[in-house]
Design an enzyme around this catalytic site. Structure first.
Site, PDB file in Angstrom:
ATOM      1  N   SER A 140       0.552  -1.816   8.967  1.00 28.05           N
ATOM      2  CA  SER A 140      -0.127  -0.560   9.724  1.00 28.05           C
ATOM      3  C   SER A 140       0.718   0.753   9.641  1.00 28.05           C
ATOM      4  O   SER A 140       2.029   0.668   9.357  1.00 28.05           O
ATOM      5  CB  SER A 140      -0.555  -0.845  11.134  1.00 28.05           C
ATOM      6  OG  SER A 140       0.560  -0.864  11.827  1.00 28.05           O
ATOM      7  N   LYS A 141      -0.066   1.687  10.007  1.00 26.32           N
ATOM      8  CA  LYS A 141       0.975   3.042   9.861  1.00 26.32           C
ATOM      9  C   LYS A 141       2.125   2.813  10.954  1.00 26.32           C
ATOM     10  O   LYS A 141       3.033   3.194  10.798  1.00 26.32           O
ATOM     11  CB  LYS A 141      -0.016   4.210  10.335  1.00 26.32           C
ATOM     12  CG  LYS A 141       0.507   5.508  10.464  1.00 26.32           C
ATOM     13  CD  LYS A 141      -0.398   6.414  11.152  1.00 26.32           C
ATOM     14  CE  LYS A 141       0.042   7.718  11.548  1.00 26.32           C
ATOM     15  NZ  LYS A 141       1.105   7.542  12.626  1.00 26.32           N
ATOM     16  N   ARG A 142       1.572   2.030  12.182  1.00 24.72           N
ATOM     17  CA  ARG A 142       2.692   1.870  13.146  1.00 24.72           C
ATOM     18  C   ARG A 142       3.794   1.269  12.832  1.00 24.72           C
ATOM     19  O   ARG A 142       4.944   1.630  12.971  1.00 24.72           O
ATOM     20  CB  ARG A 142       2.167   1.259  14.496  1.00 24.72           C
ATOM     21  CG  ARG A 142       2.127   2.228  15.622  1.00 24.72           C
ATOM     22  CD  ARG A 142       1.292   1.711  16.662  1.00 24.72           C
ATOM     23  NE  ARG A 142       0.005   1.529  16.534  1.00 24.72           N
ATOM     24  CZ  ARG A 142      -0.815   0.394  16.646  1.00 24.72           C
ATOM     25  NH1 ARG A 142      -0.137  -0.701  16.919  1.00 24.72           N
ATOM     26  NH2 ARG A 142      -2.058   0.355  16.458  1.00 24.72           N
TER      27      ARG A 142
ATOM     28  N   GLY B  96       5.162   1.491   9.789  1.00 29.54           N
ATOM     29  CA  GLY B  96       5.952   2.477   8.994  1.00 29.54           C
ATOM     30  C   GLY B  96       6.729   3.378   9.948  1.00 29.54           C
ATOM     31  O   GLY B  96       7.987   3.669   9.793  1.00 29.54           O
ATOM     32  N   ASP B  97       6.075   3.869  11.006  1.00 29.55           N
ATOM     33  CA  ASP B  97       7.014   4.709  11.998  1.00 29.55           C
ATOM     34  C   ASP B  97       7.910   3.834  12.686  1.00 29.55           C
ATOM     35  O   ASP B  97       9.103   4.461  12.927  1.00 29.55           O
ATOM     36  CB  ASP B  97       5.835   5.147  13.102  1.00 29.55           C
ATOM     37  CG  ASP B  97       4.556   5.879  12.555  1.00 29.55           C
ATOM     38  OD1 ASP B  97       4.765   6.397  11.722  1.00 29.55           O
ATOM     39  OD2 ASP B  97       3.664   5.943  13.321  1.00 29.55           O
TER      40      ASP B  97
END
Ligand code: GLU
Length: 510
Positions: free
Chosen positions: A266-268, A270-271
């Site tokens: 998920s994008k999270r 990556g963060d």
């Protein structure tokens, strides 16, 4: 070659940044289309007005263009099957919803959100925490299956909000043939009576995807594995609408997993782990939050798509580096894996490094020049044409060129004196003072000449040249990296070389 009748579509919802899984779906559709001389279509699935984000559609197009996989038809390039935005096709869906109702395969439902919540509360058990609207429950609800026909007409005429739901048959097996997974059998009891038409008159994804795939004459559909649970609804709709024989062939692509393999990336993630998940930078228009993309992190599109193609596919030879043309040539559905593919950022960078090494200077030059400009480094084309081949194999990301190239144009600001100081002595000091003078007198400024004078001076001073090379590198570059130090001296010129040596000696004297 005349085009075949193979038509595939990438059908994103314009809700924000384009996840790398989305790009991979687009890529596999594209590869299949191009391999078969077919048509690659972009359809914007924007029927969920609540999730619509302005700017996201253009961003999706920009991402595809950056990747080199621009669609043949789409909102930007109308073909014979437009419009290509579902919101502009609204009028065509309703008649199909009505046809399904007339056939007894769908019904009007008038339940309010409160009534739905009450139903869930009433039927909730430990083993069934969110009861679904299905064949066991629908007869206790407020819909055209339970209300008298004149009451239904009255409610509709009064403007009472309603949705149209599919009437899923009870306990029926639905078989789907998936090009990757083979036969998949679903039991209809696992699926609820999905809403087909919403209270705002917009279709849901389920109705729109079937109607549009039919109207756009889609022959093959590659989409993410997360859509597999919805597939039985789509199979039924193709059947109910009388189009069974024209249903596209399905391919549900394996998920792209978190680096540890525990769930979908998920994008999270990556963060949290410091790598991009979106193809390009995405700035959310509401929050203004900026999320980094592969492009801006310094990936070449060639590397990005090569890496994505290998997430869930290989050509069976063990080879890993493929251009888009090679991917088109070698792509085959039977080599797509069933299991999820773990995302590995180190491996992604490796692909990029391989592509940087492989790329010609003229391909890299404008990209490097732009990055340098953003860092206030003015570099001429002529100089960069010589420097890029010298340093490119040291760059994993295009942004690495900044550090690898900057010292060719600017005296280093950070100088790693600490790496030299412990082994520094007067003999070395005298060597550099003397050699600096020799350099000033060199007539033909040439890397081989510079190296020869260096070696001769070292022999005279009784110091191994190897012991002097690190200090020289630190003087010229500021740190322990870069190509052959004499090539650097040659490139930056006599004046900069002697100035940097002199500056370093004064630093040590302090
Ligand atoms: N609109 C869906 C999505 O956002 C498309 C799914 C499909 O390809 O059928 O992924």
């Amino acid at each position: 070659m005349t085009a075949s009748n193979i038509r595939v579509r990438f059908a994103p919802s314009p809700t924000g940044g384009l996840h790398l899984g989305g790009v991979r779906t687009a890529l596999f559709n594209y590869l299949f289309a191009k391999k078969n001389n077919g048509t690659f279509i972009l359809r914007i699935e924007d029927t969920d007005q609540g999730r619509f984000v302005p700017g996201a559609e253009q961003y999706i197009l920009d991402c595809l263009e950056w990747c080199g996989i621009s669609p043949d038809e789409g909102p930007h390039k109308e073909g014979a099957y437009g419009p290509y935005r579902q919101s502009e096709r609204k009028s065509s869906y309703k008649k199909f919803a009505e046809q399904l109702i007339a056939q007894g395969h769908a019904y009007y439902a008038f339940d309010t959100p409160e009534e739905l919540e009450k139903m869930r509360e009433a039927f909730r058990t430990e083993s069934n925490p969110s009861p679904q609207y299905d064949s066991k429950i629908r007869l206790g609800m407020n819909n055209s299956l339970t209300l008298p026909i004149d009451k239904v007409d009255e409610l509709i005429n009064q403007g009472t909000p309603y949705v149209v739901r599919i009437k899923m048959p009870a306990s029926t097996e639905i078989t789907l043939h998936d090009m990757i997974r083979g036969e998949i059998v679903f039991n209809t009891d696992q699926v609820d009576d999905k809403v087909l038409l919403k209270a705002d008159g917009m279709p849901t994804y389920h109705l729109a995807v079937v109607v549009d795939d039919h109207e756009m004459k889609i022959t093959h559909a590659f989409r993410g594995e997360e859509w597999l649970p919805s597939a039985p609804v789509h199979v039924l709709l193709w059947d109910y609408l009388g189009w069974k024989n024209q249903m596209p062939k399905w391919a549900h692509l394996p998920l792209i997993l978190k680096p540890d393999g525990q769930g979908k990336l998920s994008k999270r993630d990556g963060d949290r782990l410091g790598f991009p998940v979106f193809a390009m930078d995405w700035q959310d228009p509401k929050s203004n939050e900026l999320t980094k993309g592969f492009k801006e992190m310094g990936f070449l599109p060639e590397a990005f798509i090569n890496m994505l193609a290998m997430l869930g596919w290989n050509d069976g030879t063990g080879e890993e580096i493929f251009s888009l043309e090679q991917l088109i040539e070698r792509f085959s559905i039977d080599r797509i894996h069933k299991g999820g593919a773990k995302f590995d950022f180190e491996k992604a960078k490796w692909f990029n490094q391989e592509w940087i090494k492989k790329s010609e200077t003229k391909r890299l030059l404008p990209l490097v020049q732009k990055i340098l400009k953003n860092h206030d480094i003015e570099a001429t084309e002529e100089a960069l044409t010589e420097i890029i081949p010298m340093v490119k194999e040291r760059c994993q990301l295009l942004n690495d060129f900044v550090a690898q190239v900057a010292y060719f144009f600017q005296d280093p600001v950070q100088i790693d004196v600490a790496s030299v100081q412990p082994k520094w002595d007067e003999k070395k000091q005298l060597f550099f003072e003397g050699w600096k003078k020799t350099l000033q007198e060199i007539e033909t400024w040439d890397a081989a000449v510079i190296e020869n004078t260096f070696k001769e001076a070292a022999t005279l001073a009784g110091i191994k040249p190897g012991e002097l090379q690190l200090p020289l590198r630190i003087m010229l570059v500021g740190a322990k990296f870069g190509p052959t130090v004499f090539d650097i001296a040659f490139r930056i010129g006599k004046e900069a070389t002697t100035r940097r040596i002199g500056h370093f000696l004064t630093l040590l004297a302090q």
